[in-house]
Structure formats: C-alpha cells, structure tokens
Enzyme design. Structure first.
Site, PDB file in Angstrom:
ATOM      1  N   LYS A  65       0.721  -1.281  -0.147  1.00 57.80           N
ATOM      2  CA  LYS A  65      -0.035  -0.030  -0.105  1.00 57.80           C
ATOM      3  C   LYS A  65       0.840   1.094  -0.117  1.00 57.80           C
ATOM      4  O   LYS A  65       0.334   2.256  -0.422  1.00 57.80           O
ATOM      5  CB  LYS A  65      -0.882   0.006   1.243  1.00 57.80           C
ATOM      6  N   ASP A 101      -9.947   2.186   2.631  1.00 55.65           N
ATOM      7  CA  ASP A 101      -9.860   1.458   4.177  1.00 55.65           C
ATOM      8  C   ASP A 101     -10.713   2.207   5.291  1.00 55.65           C
ATOM      9  O   ASP A 101     -11.565   1.652   5.864  1.00 55.65           O
ATOM     10  CB  ASP A 101      -8.555   1.212   4.427  1.00 55.65           C
TER      11      ASP A 101
END
Ligand code: ATR
Length: 269
Positions: A65, A101
């Site tokens: 990420k 997220d």
C-alpha cells in the site's frame, strides 16, 4: 469487458475477486477481476505491465500500500495523509491513488451499530493498517483515541502527526492498565495473522466494551476469542470492512456504488 485485479502477497486466499464479481453481476456490469501475486521487489515492473495490458483499476493490499502511494501520479487527500493507497484508478492515462480503508471501516462500524461520537476508543497497533484508518476515526468527534503499540515510538510518531489538529488523540502503554473504561477497542495489529500473542492493557475489556478486529478469518479471530473469554459478547471481525471498502473501490472505477446487502453473510457461509 473492464479488467480489474487485486495485487499483493500472499494473495491466493483473497476474497476480493468473489466480492467484485458479485457487485458486477448485481449491477449488470461486465468486469473481470483477478487476484495477482505481486511481491515488493516486482511492484513497479508488474504494475507497469498491468496498466499497459489495459487494466482500468487495481486494489492493492499487503505489503504494497505504501508503494502504491509512491507510484500514483495524483493521490487523494486521505491517501496523502495516510501515505497508503488501496485503490489505483487509471483515467486519461494518469494513475490516481485513493484509500477506501478508513471509509470502509466507518461504513461497517455504522452497519454494526457502533457509535463513535463521544466514545473512548483504543487502537492497538501502529503499522500500515492502523495508519490507514486514523483520519477516518478522528473525523467522528471521538471523546478520545488512545493508540498503543508494542514498539511505543511508532505509536508516538503517529500520535504526534495528528496531535495539533486532533487533541483527542493520545498515547497509552501496552502493558499498563487504562485509567477509564474503554467503549471501543480496535485491533489493528498483525499478531493474530502471525499467530503470535499480544500484550495489551490488562483491564482493556470492560463490561460494556465493544470490540472490532480489522483482521478476519474463517473461524473467530484470535483477538476476538480473547475478548470473548474476557466476557465481551459484542465482537466483530474485519470482513464487513473488506466488503465496504470493496464497494467504495468499485464505485471509484465504475461510478456506481453496489448494494452490499447479504454479501458478508454469503462470504461467511
Ligand atoms: P499491517 O499493515 O497489517 O498493519 P504492519 O505495518 O507490519 O502490518 O504492522 C503490524 C502492526 O502489528 C505493528 O503495529 C506491530 O507492532 P510493532 O510496531 O511493534 O512491530 C503489530 N504487531 C505485530 N505482531 C505483534 C505482536 N505479536 N504483539 C504486538 N503487536 C504486534
């Protein structure tokens, strides 16, 4: 056929292909969605190739990420804050980096009836997962957000980053009792996934504490099992967050938010 994929390592057991395929079916949008193994060292070469091959979007999971954040041409405000990207969107030959997220977690907490406003929240962990949800948590007028991490200076760095704009964030030690009852405990450590034990404040689970573990597994997660053994009934794992963040990624790519109704249950069975 629009092409999408999730990249990461290990990726074999990812549920994202199943989730996105269901979304596509529900909305009558023809998509393909694969899980592709990509290790850190091969990130740039493999992502360059996927984009060259016509993929319109990629989900990015562990441990990539931060690399995805570095790779994007333009990052959203939240991605920039968290230095984390879980959704790459290719548009007009530019690569846009976003993170869904934090919002995915908020949507699932809401679905599960968690009330964040005015709550005392403890966040365990200070790695990538913890970083990616802090701005979203702080956008909800918490009474306090106390961060605890095995390596305390990592928690300190995180707390210092937000302290000026969000004075409700603070540091607690992993092995000292907390001084007031905790409303919500969020586990963002990888201890369970690594099958390791986790040190945490001895009185962290009070009679009305609710527990959310960002990780998920077929059976109850080790953290939620600990909480249940301490008498907590309200424990949730991160599968609902996964479905919600997937819906938000799908929306970024296809400009329509899929209905997630029933998908979490389907995945569990
Ligand atoms: P992720 O992206 O899943 O957050 P990560 O960035 O490697 O993965 O971060 C893992 C987090 O879990 C860290 O906060 C780590 O603590 P350290 O900073 O001390 O390494 C925490 N963690 C992992 N195993 C742990 C364990 N056995 N006990 C306590 N914390 C643990």
């Amino acid at each position: 056929m629009k092409k999408f994929a999730v990249i990461g390592s290990p990726i074999k057991h990812s549920l994202s292909p199943q989730i996105h395929t269901l979304f596509g079916k529900r909305l009558g949008i023809q998509i393909s969605y694969e899980a592709i193994e990509v290790k850190r060292a091969e990130f740039k070469a493999k992502v360059d190739k996927l984009l060259n091959d016509g993929y319109l979007g990629l989900n990015v999971t562990l441990p990539l990420k931060e690399m995805a954040f570095q790779y994007s041409d333009i990052n959203s405000e939240e991605a920039t804050f968290t230095e984390s990207v879980n959704t790459l969107n290719i548009k007009n030959s530019s690569v846009f980096g976003e993170t869904t997220d934090g919002q995915g977690l908020l949507l699932d907490l809401k679905d599960k009836g968690f009330r964040l406003e005015g709550s005392r929240v403890v966040l365990l962990g200070s790695g990538g997962s913890a970083k990616s949800i802090i701005p979203s948590l702080l956008s909800n007028n918490l009474k306090s957000l106390s961060v605890a991490n095995r390596t305390q200076n990592k928690a300190e760095v995180l707390v210092n980053k937000y302290k000026d704009t969000s004075p409700e964030i603070g540091l607690i030690e992993v092995d000292k009792p907390v001084d007031s009852e905790v409303d919500i405990v969020i586990n963002a450590t990888s201890a369970g996934t690594l099958k390791q034990s986790l040190t945490m404040p001895p009185n962290i689970f009070g009679p009305t504490t609710r527990v959310y573990d960002l990780s998920y597994s077929k059976d109850i997660t080790p953290f939620n099992l600990l909480a249940q053994k301490a008498g907590i009934k309200d424990t949730y794992d991160g599968l609902g967050m996964l479905v919600n963040q997937a819906a938000l990624s799908f929306e970024i790519w296809n400009e329509i938010r899929p209905d997630i109704e029933g998908i979490e249950g389907k995945l569990r069975s």
